[in-house]
Design an enzyme around this catalytic site. Structure first.
Site, PDB file in Angstrom:
ATOM      1  N   ILE A  29       0.828  -1.209   0.000  1.00  0.00           N
ATOM      2  CA  ILE A  29       0.000   0.000   0.000  1.00  0.00           C
ATOM      3  C   ILE A  29       0.862   1.258   0.000  1.00  0.00           C
ATOM      4  O   ILE A  29       0.498   2.261  -0.629  1.00  0.00           O
ATOM      5  CB  ILE A  29      -0.997  -0.003   1.195  1.00  0.00           C
ATOM      6  CG1 ILE A  29      -1.996   1.152   1.067  1.00  0.00           C
ATOM      7  CG2 ILE A  29      -0.273   0.035   2.528  1.00  0.00           C
ATOM      8  CD1 ILE A  29      -2.833   1.125  -0.188  1.00  0.00           C
ATOM      9  N   GLY A  41      -5.521  -7.081   0.531  1.00  0.00           N
ATOM     10  CA  GLY A  41      -6.044  -6.139   1.517  1.00  0.00           C
ATOM     11  C   GLY A  41      -5.200  -4.884   1.550  1.00  0.00           C
ATOM     12  O   GLY A  41      -4.632  -4.474   0.540  1.00  0.00           O
ATOM     13  N   GLU A  42      -5.145  -4.236   2.708  1.00  0.00           N
ATOM     14  CA  GLU A  42      -4.359  -3.012   2.930  1.00  0.00           C
ATOM     15  C   GLU A  42      -4.897  -1.799   2.158  1.00  0.00           C
ATOM     16  O   GLU A  42      -4.336  -0.715   2.243  1.00  0.00           O
ATOM     17  CB  GLU A  42      -2.882  -3.203   2.534  1.00  0.00           C
ATOM     18  CG  GLU A  42      -2.161  -4.310   3.231  1.00  0.00           C
ATOM     19  CD  GLU A  42      -0.720  -4.480   2.747  1.00  0.00           C
ATOM     20  OE1 GLU A  42      -0.236  -3.627   1.967  1.00  0.00           O
ATOM     21  OE2 GLU A  42      -0.078  -5.467   3.142  1.00  0.00           O
ATOM     22  N   GLY A  43      -5.968  -1.966   1.396  1.00  0.00           N
ATOM     23  CA  GLY A  43      -6.432  -0.882   0.530  1.00  0.00           C
ATOM     24  C   GLY A  43      -5.754  -0.879  -0.823  1.00  0.00           C
ATOM     25  O   GLY A  43      -5.915   0.083  -1.595  1.00  0.00           O
ATOM     26  N   THR A  44      -5.014  -1.948  -1.145  1.00  0.00           N
ATOM     27  CA  THR A  44      -4.219  -1.951  -2.381  1.00  0.00           C
ATOM     28  C   THR A  44      -5.081  -1.882  -3.636  1.00  0.00           C
ATOM     29  O   THR A  44      -4.707  -1.235  -4.614  1.00  0.00           O
ATOM     30  CB  THR A  44      -3.320  -3.199  -2.440  1.00  0.00           C
ATOM     31  OG1 THR A  44      -4.107  -4.368  -2.150  1.00  0.00           O
ATOM     32  CG2 THR A  44      -2.185  -3.108  -1.430  1.00  0.00           C
TER      33      THR A  44
END
Length: 344
Positions: free
Chosen positions: A93, A311-314
């Site tokens: 991210i 995940g992580e907003g990637t």
């Protein structure tokens, strides 16, 4: 009378946006999904000249008591280790936010670790991890509401600083189990339908995770209120994101919905206020088993299909330049009249 007047105004704006898109120097519909994105962003911002200002992604981290049931191949310590990686700038991210000039915020919402005070880390910790929801509710309703208010507070500050588009990411070992339980409870799927590999479970591990979730669903069968469901099965990071989504929609910001965990927060927000999806763009379809079911439940069309499940907003970070392209074409591309091009 007032309601019909509002409807007429909205219909007029929709027609103007559609006309502006259609009269660009291109065949009708030839920019595909970019046209849908441009329309929705214009509609959210109530303008024919939309802008994306100070894009931000809030990554929330929290630990989960459900890991006591051995639902993840990774130890709980990975949560705080990954937060340190975020703060050091070394996670995926970080790379994508740097690439696209996206403001990245990292928050400790409930990690089972004592971080040193840091300007880089938002201290939103409610408790050092949730309880084991296979035995008892993960959070009290009060704790859940505190996390939601914390998320709303972050969004209020971003909005005051000029941000009008925001995405959400997460980190928390065990949180795919929490997200799966939320999907089952809010949307009515069985645990076997909704359970996936998470951080890398094999077929036997997925079967075990589904059994743990089924046990928990049976234990909390009387839980029906939307916030109570979130408190019972969710995590502090999920509740924080849920509160942030509700506030972002209230402020008419563009919301980038990410993958499986972040979308579980959106499903919770949608159960509380069904209008939140009117402000959402769905960045991608995660390769996690239950995310497709989430998108179907929300009647959502994802922008990207890249087989991602990090995940992580990637996913939101990678989708952002596509959204920027949609906004740029509606603002900068010539119309047939401007360019002196014949329009069939």
């Amino acid at each position: 009378m007032q309601e019909s007047k509002i409807t007429t105004v909205e219909k007029s704006l929709d027609e103007q946006i559609r006309k502006k898109i259609d009269l660009k120097t291109k065949p009708l519909g030839s920019l595909g999904t970019l046209e849908k994105i441009a329309f929705k962003v214009s509609r959210i911002q109530n303008t024919l000249s939309p802008q994306l200002n100070k894009p931000s992604i809030l990554v929330c981290a929290g630990d989960h008591g459900i890991t006591q049931e051995k639902v993840s191949p990774f130890p709980q310590e990975v949560t705080f280790q990954m937060v340190m990686n975020f703060l050091g700038g070394g996670a995926a991210i970080n790379v994508f936010c740097r690439q696209h000039s996206i403001n990245l915020l990292v928050a400790d919402t409930g990690v089972n670790f004592d971080f040193e005070p840091s300007e880089q880390l938002l201290d939103l910790k409610v408790r050092k991890g949730t309880r084991n929801f296979a035995v008892e509710p993960a959070m009290t309703v009060q704790e859940c509401e505190t996390a939601m208010k914390n998320g709303a507070s972050v969004i209020e500050k971003l909005h005051k600083n000029g941000t009008n588009i925001v995405g959400f990411g997460e980190m928390g070992i065990g949180n795919t189990t929490a997200a799966t339980a939320l999907l089952c409870k809010y949307a009515g799927y069985s645990a076997s339908e909704a359970s996936g590999a998470g951080t890398g479970l094999d077929a036997e591990g997925i079967q075990h995770k589904a059994a743990v979730i089924e046990k928990a669903l049976a234990l909390h069968t009387d839980t029906t209120d939307a916030v109570q469901i979130l408190a019972t099965f969710g995590g502090y990071e999920i509740a924080t994101i849920c509160g942030a989504i509700l506030k972002a929609a209230e402020l008419k910001m563009i919301i980038l919905s990410d993958g499986f965990i972040a979308t579980s927060a959106l499903i919770a927000a949608h159960a509380i206020n069904p209008h939140v999806t009117e402000y959402c763009l769905f960045a991608h379809e995660s390769n996690e088993q239950g995310h497709k079911l989430m998108l179907q439940h929300l009647k959502a069309e994802p922008i990207l299909h890249l087989g991602m499940r990090l995940g992580e907003g990637t996913g939101s970070a990678v989708a952002f330049p596509i959204i920027q392209s949609a906004v740029n074409f509606i603002n900068e591309m010539s119309s047939f009249d401007d360019a002196g091009v014949s329009n069939l």
